[in-house]
Scaffold this motif. Sequence first.
Motif, PDB file in Angstrom:
ATOM      1  N   ARG A  35     -21.018  48.304  47.442  1.00 38.91           N
ATOM      2  CA  ARG A  35     -22.139  47.149  47.554  1.00 38.91           C
ATOM      3  C   ARG A  35     -21.721  46.246  46.207  1.00 38.91           C
ATOM      4  O   ARG A  35     -21.460  45.180  46.388  1.00 38.91           O
ATOM      5  N   GLN A  36     -21.799  47.183  45.216  1.00 38.58           N
ATOM      6  CA  GLN A  36     -21.691  46.328  43.791  1.00 38.58           C
ATOM      7  C   GLN A  36     -20.181  45.966  43.784  1.00 38.58           C
ATOM      8  O   GLN A  36     -19.843  44.812  43.165  1.00 38.58           O
ATOM      9  N   SER A  39     -19.597  42.811  45.790  1.00 35.37           N
ATOM     10  CA  SER A  39     -20.564  41.757  45.016  1.00 35.37           C
ATOM     11  C   SER A  39     -19.618  41.134  44.190  1.00 35.37           C
ATOM     12  O   SER A  39     -19.496  39.807  43.845  1.00 35.37           O
ATOM     13  N   GLN A  40     -18.947  42.070  43.203  1.00 33.43           N
ATOM     14  CA  GLN A  40     -18.203  41.254  41.987  1.00 33.43           C
ATOM     15  C   GLN A  40     -17.034  41.007  42.426  1.00 33.43           C
ATOM     16  O   GLN A  40     -16.567  39.971  41.793  1.00 33.43           O
ATOM     17  N   THR A  43     -16.316  36.128  46.175  1.00 32.92           N
ATOM     18  CA  THR A  43     -16.918  35.236  45.841  1.00 32.92           C
ATOM     19  C   THR A  43     -18.116  34.808  46.879  1.00 32.92           C
ATOM     20  O   THR A  43     -17.632  35.315  48.163  1.00 32.92           O
ATOM     21  N   SER A  44     -18.900  33.719  47.028  1.00 32.92           N
ATOM     22  CA  SER A  44     -19.845  33.551  47.957  1.00 32.92           C
ATOM     23  C   SER A  44     -19.019  33.239  49.177  1.00 32.92           C
ATOM     24  O   SER A  44     -19.529  33.636  50.410  1.00 32.92           O
ATOM     25  N   LYS A  47     -17.467  36.204  51.011  1.00 35.47           N
ATOM     26  CA  LYS A  47     -18.294  37.144  51.732  1.00 35.47           C
ATOM     27  C   LYS A  47     -18.706  36.596  53.002  1.00 35.47           C
ATOM     28  O   LYS A  47     -18.886  37.155  54.015  1.00 35.47           O
TER      29      LYS A  47
END
Length: 80
Positions: A35-36, A39-40, A43-44, A47
């Motif tokens: 997940r991390q 997330s890194q 980009t939004s 995702k």
Amino acid sequence: MPHISKRRLEKQHTQDLFLEIVSVFERAGRRGELRQVLSQLLTSTEKIMLAKRLAVVAMLFQDIPIHDIAASLHMSPSTV
């Protein structure tokens, strides 16, 4: 829509990069850090695009009509 360079990589280089991405995901998954990493890494916009792609695949496997998928995910039927 994300920008993609018009300068293409050699096929072998592309395959090597893909295998490296898979390796990073596998290591992160074993350590409980996927997940991390995602997330890194994403980009939004990426995702959302990835989530929609996965939703399309899941809905197609459930035999949901393309037009229904498109409507529920706010996509065009040709994108589905």
